[in-house]
Design a protein around this motif. Structure first.
Motif, short mmCIF file in Angstrom:
data_model
loop_
_atom_site.label_atom_id
_atom_site.label_comp_id
_atom_site.label_asym_id
_atom_site.label_seq_id
_atom_site.Cartn_x
_atom_site.Cartn_y
_atom_site.Cartn_z
N PRO A 103 12.60 -11.71 -2.13
CA PRO A 103 12.75 -10.10 -2.29
C PRO A 103 11.16 -9.53 -2.51
CG PRO A 103 14.60 -10.60 -3.01
CD PRO A 103 14.17 -11.64 -3.37
N VAL A 104 10.16 -8.74 -1.79
CA VAL A 104 9.21 -8.37 -1.91
C VAL A 104 9.09 -7.40 -1.96
CG1 VAL A 104 7.09 -8.47 -0.99
CG2 VAL A 104 7.96 -10.50 -1.38
N TYR A 105 8.69 -6.56 -2.96
CA TYR A 105 8.36 -4.89 -3.24
C TYR A 105 6.69 -4.45 -3.05
CZ TYR A 105 13.25 -5.60 -4.90
OH TYR A 105 14.24 -5.66 -4.93
N TYR A 106 6.50 -3.60 -2.52
CA TYR A 106 4.79 -3.61 -2.83
C TYR A 106 4.80 -2.06 -2.74
CZ TYR A 106 1.19 -2.13 0.60
OH TYR A 106 -0.56 -1.61 0.95
N VAL A 107 3.48 -2.05 -3.08
CA VAL A 107 2.44 -0.62 -3.27
C VAL A 107 1.42 -0.53 -2.84
CG1 VAL A 107 4.15 0.50 -5.26
CG2 VAL A 107 2.16 -0.55 -5.65
N PRO A 108 1.21 0.65 -2.34
CA PRO A 108 -0.01 0.75 -1.36
C PRO A 108 -0.91 0.98 -2.47
CG PRO A 108 0.58 2.68 -0.91
CD PRO A 108 1.82 1.90 -1.78
N GLY A 109 -2.23 0.38 -3.11
CA GLY A 109 -3.71 0.27 -3.23
C GLY A 109 -5.25 1.66 -2.85
N ASN A 110 -6.19 1.32 -3.89
CA ASN A 110 -6.83 2.52 -3.12
C ASN A 110 -7.71 1.63 -1.42
OD1 ASN A 110 -7.89 0.27 -5.30
ND2 ASN A 110 -9.91 1.38 -4.01
N HIS A 111 -7.26 0.50 -1.04
CA HIS A 111 -8.15 0.09 0.22
C HIS A 111 -7.38 0.17 0.93
CE1 HIS A 111 -11.90 -2.64 -0.70
NE2 HIS A 111 -11.83 -2.09 -1.81
N GLU A 112 -5.41 -0.26 0.47
CA GLU A 112 -4.97 0.99 1.84
C GLU A 112 -4.82 2.45 1.97
OE1 GLU A 112 -2.72 -3.34 0.89
OE2 GLU A 112 -3.75 -1.55 -0.46
N ALA A 113 -5.33 2.75 0.70
CA ALA A 113 -5.08 4.24 1.18
C ALA A 113 -6.49 4.81 2.31
CB ALA A 113 -5.20 5.53 -0.28
N ARG A 114 -7.95 4.11 2.41
CA ARG A 114 -8.72 3.82 3.27
C ARG A 114 -8.52 3.78 4.85
NH1 ARG A 114 -12.68 1.19 -0.76
NH2 ARG A 114 -12.61 2.24 -2.36
N GLN A 131 10.32 -4.25 1.43
CA GLN A 131 10.45 -2.92 0.59
C GLN A 131 9.18 -2.05 0.26
OE1 GLN A 131 13.31 -1.03 -0.23
NE2 GLN A 131 14.91 -3.39 -0.76
N VAL A 132 8.55 -1.27 1.32
CA VAL A 132 7.39 -0.82 0.59
C VAL A 132 7.66 0.37 -0.56
CG1 VAL A 132 5.26 1.00 1.84
CG2 VAL A 132 6.30 -1.00 3.08
N LEU A 133 7.45 0.88 -1.66
CA LEU A 133 7.82 1.35 -2.54
C LEU A 133 6.63 2.78 -2.62
CD1 LEU A 133 9.55 -0.82 -4.95
CD2 LEU A 133 10.95 0.55 -3.34
N ALA A 134 6.13 3.58 -1.77
CA ALA A 134 5.55 4.30 -1.68
C ALA A 134 5.91 5.50 -2.44
CB ALA A 134 4.76 5.01 -0.43
N ASN A 135 5.77 6.11 -3.49
CA ASN A 135 6.53 6.64 -4.04
C ASN A 135 8.20 6.86 -4.16
OD1 ASN A 135 4.52 7.68 -5.68
ND2 ASN A 135 3.82 9.14 -3.12
N ARG A 136 8.95 5.83 -3.97
CA ARG A 136 10.24 6.00 -4.13
C ARG A 136 10.51 4.91 -4.74
NH1 ARG A 136 13.14 2.64 -0.56
NH2 ARG A 136 11.89 0.91 0.63
N ALA A 137 11.86 4.99 -5.32
CA ALA A 137 12.67 3.75 -5.67
C ALA A 137 14.48 2.82 -5.40
CB ALA A 137 12.68 3.78 -6.85
#
Length: 283
Positions: A103-114, A131-137
């Motif tokens: 299982p893979v969990y991911y958060v965006p970094g500053n490069h994705e933010a651009r 699973q994209v965990l952008a401000n969630r749990a």
């Protein structure tokens, strides 16, 4: 003499290429106050700051290293893609194959933010099984025990959307909304390690970060030379850190970005094995 100089220069060049393309698997044991006993020996592989790099055809060498490590979960702590070289297919292909390992969990970094196409990229990651965990749990259960895996979106995403507040304020509000202190053993993915005190105060028990690229150039006996957000001789450039009862693992990452060369700083995959540790008042 000229021949000797040429040989030395060639050796240095080959060494630099090897040092930037030779994968290192870094094992780290993490003592975790409050970790449920059921998570004794839990193995997590961390991939950070890939920046669209390829280790072998279609990242075959990187994926083989992950499979050999036998992680129970894989953590992608930002900058999987690179805003200057937006070959998103490379990042998505890697993510899809990694999700077949664990299982893979991911958060965006500053490069994705651009990235103008970040929303589509995040949706494609979810479709690939990440699973994209952008401000969630989300909860994670093992042997009757339960922990929480939470993720902080890079503050650059909010700033790009028009939030003009400084990063600390954005991250602070996101942490407050996650209410980590009320969650069972909150494990937090957050791209930027320089905010470790904020993460600890926000209730994170264990943090995984990247962003520092190991200081890019590592000096013997000193450590990293420079990291974004920290400047010269960064405090959090790679390895395991403690603040009170909170722990943070910082990956030196895999790829390069604006500065295209690592010195004394091989690309690494971190494999963390968790162990319960007694909570000590006032630690």
């Amino acid at each position: 003499m000229l021949c000797l100089v040429c040989v030395l220069l060639a050796a240095l060049g080959l060494g630099a290429v090897w040092g930037n393309r030779s994968l290192q698997v870094q094992e780290v044991a993490v003592d975790c106050p409050g970790l449920p006993a059921a998570f004794q020996g839990f193995r997590l592989a961390q991939v950070s700051d890939l920046h669209n790099a390829a280790f072998g055809r279609d990242n075959a060498r990187l994926l083989a290293a992950l499979a050999q490590a036998k992680p129970e979960s894989i953590l992608l702590t930002g900058d999987l893609a690179d805003s200057r070289r937006t070959h998103l297919a490379v990042a998505l292909s890697f993510a899809r194959q990694a999700a077949a390992i664990a299982p893979v969990y991911y958060v965006p970094g500053n490069h994705e933010a651009r990235l103008a196409q970040y929303a589509a990229f995040a949706a494609a990651l979810e479709a690939a099984g990440v699973q994209v965990l952008a401000n969630r749990a989300v909860p994670l259960v093992r042997g009757g025990g339960r922990i929480t895996i939470a993720g902080l979106a890079d503050p650059g995403l909010a700033q790009r959307a028009g939030d003009l507040r400084p990063a600390e304020a954005i991250l602070g509000d996101a942490l407050a909304a996650l209410r980590l202190s009320s969650q069972p053993f909150p494990l937090l993915l957050a791209h930027r390690p320089e905010w470790f005190p904020l993460y600890a105060e926000g209730g994170a028990a264990l943090v995984f970060s990247g962003h520092a690229h190991g200081g890019q150039v590592r000096l013997p006996g000193i450590g990293g030379l420079f990291a974004p957000g920290q400047g010269l001789f960064p405090r959090y450039d790679g390895g395991l850190y403690r603040r009170g009862q909170a722990r943070m693992v910082v990956s030196r990452g895999l790829g390069n970005s604006l500065f295209p060369l690592r010195v004394g700083n091989r690309p690494e995959v971190v494999v963390a094995t968790l162990h319960p540790a007694p909570s000590v008042e006032g630690q």
